[in-house]
Design an enzyme around this catalytic site. Structure first.
Site, mmCIF file in Angstrom:
data_model
loop_
_atom_site.group_PDB
_atom_site.id
_atom_site.type_symbol
_atom_site.label_atom_id
_atom_site.label_comp_id
_atom_site.label_asym_id
_atom_site.label_seq_id
_atom_site.Cartn_x
_atom_site.Cartn_y
_atom_site.Cartn_z
ATOM 1 N N ASN A 1 -91.589 49.114 14.234
ATOM 2 C CA ASN A 1 -90.297 49.494 13.664
ATOM 3 C C ASN A 1 -90.433 49.553 12.141
ATOM 4 O O ASN A 1 -90.676 48.541 11.494
ATOM 5 C CB ASN A 1 -89.218 48.470 14.023
ATOM 6 C CG ASN A 1 -87.906 48.798 13.361
ATOM 7 O OD1 ASN A 1 -87.188 49.659 13.829
ATOM 8 N ND2 ASN A 1 -87.608 48.161 12.251
ATOM 9 N N GLU A 2 -90.316 50.758 11.577
ATOM 10 C CA GLU A 2 -90.257 50.930 10.109
ATOM 11 C C GLU A 2 -91.356 50.163 9.374
ATOM 12 O O GLU A 2 -91.140 49.577 8.316
ATOM 13 C CB GLU A 2 -88.868 50.523 9.602
ATOM 14 C CG GLU A 2 -87.754 51.323 10.207
ATOM 15 C CD GLU A 2 -86.400 51.038 9.579
ATOM 16 O OE1 GLU A 2 -86.300 50.183 8.689
ATOM 17 O OE2 GLU A 2 -85.418 51.693 9.995
ATOM 18 N N TYR B 1 -79.701 55.966 7.799
ATOM 19 C CA TYR B 1 -78.342 55.464 7.565
ATOM 20 C C TYR B 1 -77.936 56.090 6.251
ATOM 21 O O TYR B 1 -78.560 55.802 5.222
ATOM 22 C CB TYR B 1 -78.332 53.941 7.445
ATOM 23 C CG TYR B 1 -78.771 53.196 8.691
ATOM 24 C CD1 TYR B 1 -80.118 52.898 8.902
ATOM 25 C CD2 TYR B 1 -77.857 52.790 9.660
ATOM 26 C CE1 TYR B 1 -80.525 52.213 10.048
ATOM 27 C CE2 TYR B 1 -78.260 52.096 10.789
ATOM 28 C CZ TYR B 1 -79.595 51.822 10.981
ATOM 29 O OH TYR B 1 -80.000 51.137 12.101
ATOM 30 N N GLU C 1 -82.794 55.309 15.451
ATOM 31 C CA GLU C 1 -81.760 54.507 14.778
ATOM 32 C C GLU C 1 -81.000 55.461 13.853
ATOM 33 O O GLU C 1 -81.628 56.094 12.992
ATOM 34 C CB GLU C 1 -82.318 53.374 13.912
ATOM 35 C CG GLU C 1 -82.644 52.108 14.669
ATOM 36 C CD GLU C 1 -83.052 50.985 13.749
ATOM 37 O OE1 GLU C 1 -82.437 50.807 12.674
ATOM 38 O OE2 GLU C 1 -84.035 50.287 14.091
HETATM 39 O O1 AHR Z 1 -79.905 47.375 8.863
HETATM 40 C C1 AHR Z 1 -80.541 47.131 10.095
HETATM 41 C C2 AHR Z 1 -81.947 47.617 10.033
HETATM 42 O O2 AHR Z 1 -81.992 48.974 9.640
HETATM 43 C C3 AHR Z 1 -82.753 47.612 11.320
HETATM 44 O O3 AHR Z 1 -83.090 46.334 11.776
HETATM 45 C C4 AHR Z 1 -83.952 48.395 10.834
HETATM 46 O O4 AHR Z 1 -84.659 49.024 11.846
HETATM 47 C C5 AHR Z 1 -83.341 49.390 9.844
HETATM 48 O O5 AHR Z 1 -83.944 49.276 8.596
#
Ligand code: AHR
Length: 505
Positions: A167-168, A233, A282
């Site tokens: 993950n990332e 995001y 995500e």
């Molecule tokens: O803000 C939550 C995080 O966002 C998650 O755990 C990660 O995968 C992403 O950076």
């Protein structure tokens, strides 16, 4: 403005996994979220029945777990078996009870009716730990881990098909972050071992829209992975919680597919476009609020870094901005259905999720209703339509200034089973309605349509306990003939269904 529809012009079939979800061991997503033993609303396994019902209603096709940053220091073996010892979660600086582990997760997925999608620890973990997890889940009884699953009371293998390596791991905030070179090697060896255990697994690997990272990754193991995982995001308020307002949120819908276009270009350049698809596993308009944790200087007191996480639970913050953005993102996934095969709303329950739980029930936030409208109405075939005379709007950006963009975001789908054309029309304009005309090219005819609209009473509409102001109205049936004008209200998500049984398959 006129939408031209020709059922003979198709983009492709969308994979239902673009309506997927994600849940992490963070704040109240698991404990007090989907897993609430002792609550009268939970079943005998401790799972919230109201949450399961809500997730089944939006037909959640796949659920990614257990992280997210959490996974990069998580050891799955701590969370199986009769003795669960708590561990310290170094990603989020809390004690992890480990009472919700693989067996509980699989049981939950079975009750929801969704595919499990397990993200492995490529931070402090290694190829062996990842492949041991595949043994535990997918081997009948060979080796110690399958036997352990059986002795834990689960005789039959879980057949977990989807697995993510890491993950990332490209990010400095991630535990066990890797360089591009290290990443290519680790993914190759991890994929090799996982596939030796179960060659039927589909593997994804953490990536981003970066040339060096992806070229290294794909050169090393493009032949072993099926998915490339990217995240985004847009309102990145992890440290500040300073929400973008409606217009600023809409500004983010400009070029939503930037990352997809970049990754698709790399896949095409490397000749992998027919082998590897994008898992946008995500995404959410809003970053989760967790201050002083992804910073070099860590918060010293829980008031600095832990208590503020409760502010993610403010339901009034999830308005028509979140709903309109979510609809635009899902439209983008449908339009890019030839390369985007999965997307996972982050997260599904609590934090910025579409379902909020409290001790006496749940709240369905505005974004939940977008999933409900899309999953339960849109067809599987995405048509290649275009709009003439698309109106333009100017919206303020959070960084200052304004940006011009289309006032509407429209996709058209064909439900071949029902013989229906279903249009998702999003009016992003905060102030005014826009009229939509349709031009039918080709054989489809219809004399009636139904329209269902999610618009709230204003851009700031939201849902909360004992407060509902952002849910769709009932479908309305209207007689239709060519030239009929359909009004799309301001800040609205509209599902317009044209039925014509003659087109039924
Ligand atoms: O803000 C939550 C995080 O966002 C998650 O755990 C990660 O995968 C992403 O950076």
């Amino acid at each position: 403005m006129k939408l031209n529809i020709d059922t003979r012009r198709t983009i492709g079939k969308r994979d239902k996994m673009i309506y997927g979800h994600f849940i992490e061991h963070f704040h109240r997503q698991i404990y007090g979220g989907i897993f609430d033993p002792g609550n009268p609303l939970s079943d005998r396994d401790g799972f919230r029945l109201d949450v399961i019902e809500a997730m089944r209603k939006i037909k959640v096709p796949i659920l990614r777990w257990p992280g997210g940053c959490f996974v990069s220091a998580h050891h799955w073996k701590d969370a199986v078996g009769p003795e669960r010892k708590p561990s310290f979660d170094k990603a989020w600086r809390v004690e992890e009870p480990n009472t919700f582990g693989t067996d509980e997760y699989i049981a939950f997925c079975r009750k929801v009716g969704c595919e499990p999608y397990i993200c492995t620890n490529a931070g402090t973990g290694n190829a062996e730990e990842m492949s041991d997890w595949v043994e535990y889940c997918n081997l009948s009884n060979e080796g110690p881990y399958a036997k352990q699953r059986i002795s834990n009371g689960h005789r039959d293998p879980y057949k977990v098909r989807y697995w993510s390596i890491g993950n990332e791991n490209y990010g400095g905030w991630e535990i066990g972050a890797k360089s591009a070179e290290e990443w290519g090697r680790l993914v190759t060896e991890s994929a090799k071992m996982m596939l030796r255990v179960d060659p039927q697994t589909e593997l994804s690997a953490a990536a981003l829209a970066d040339l060096d990272w992806n070229i290294n990754l794909l050169r090393n193991c493009g032949d072993r992975i099926n998915w490339i995982s990217i995240h985004d995001y847009w309102d990145a308020i992890h440290q500040t919680n300073d929400y973008a307002d409606y217009e600023q949120s809409i500004a983010y819908t400009n070029h939503l597919d930037d990352k997809i276009v970049k990754v698709q270009g790399i896949l095409n350049a490397m000749g992998l476009q027919n082998k590897i698809r994008i898992a946008f596993d995500e995404w959410n308009l809003r970053g989760w609020y967790h201050p002083n944790i992804h910073t070099v200087k860590q918060g010293l007191t829980t008031a600095d870094y832990l208590t503020p996480r409760d502010l993610n639970d403010e339901n009034c913050r999830y308005t028509m901005a979140d709903a309109v953005f979510t609809a635009c993102f899902l439209n983008m996934c449908n339009r890019n259905c030839t390369v985007v095969g999965m997307a996972n709303f982050a997260p599904v329950v609590n934090t910025r999720g579409c379902i909020f739980t409290h001790k006496d029930g749940i709240v369905l936030r505005s974004t939940y209703h977008v999933f409900d409208l899309y999953v339960n109405n849109l067809g599987e075939t995405v048509l290649d339509t275009y709009v003439e005379n698309m109106p333009q709007i100017q919206v303020r950006e959070k960084t200052g200034g304004t940006v011009g963009m289309d006032a509407l975001d429209i996709i058209t789908t064909l439900d071949t089973h029902e013989g229906c054309i279903v249009v998702a029309a999003v009016n992003k304009d905060p102030h005014r309605a826009w009229d939509l005309e349709l031009e039918w090219v080709g054989p489809f005819v219809s004399s009636v349509y139904t329209i269902q609209t999610l618009m709230g009473t204003g851009t700031e509409s939201y849902n909360d306990i004992n407060h509902v102001d952002a849910e769709p109205g009932k479908p309305v049936t209207v007689n239709y003939n060519p030239g009929t004008v359909i009004s799309l209200p301001a800040h609205s998500v509209n599902i317009i269904r044209f039925a014509n049984p003659v087109n039924k398959n």
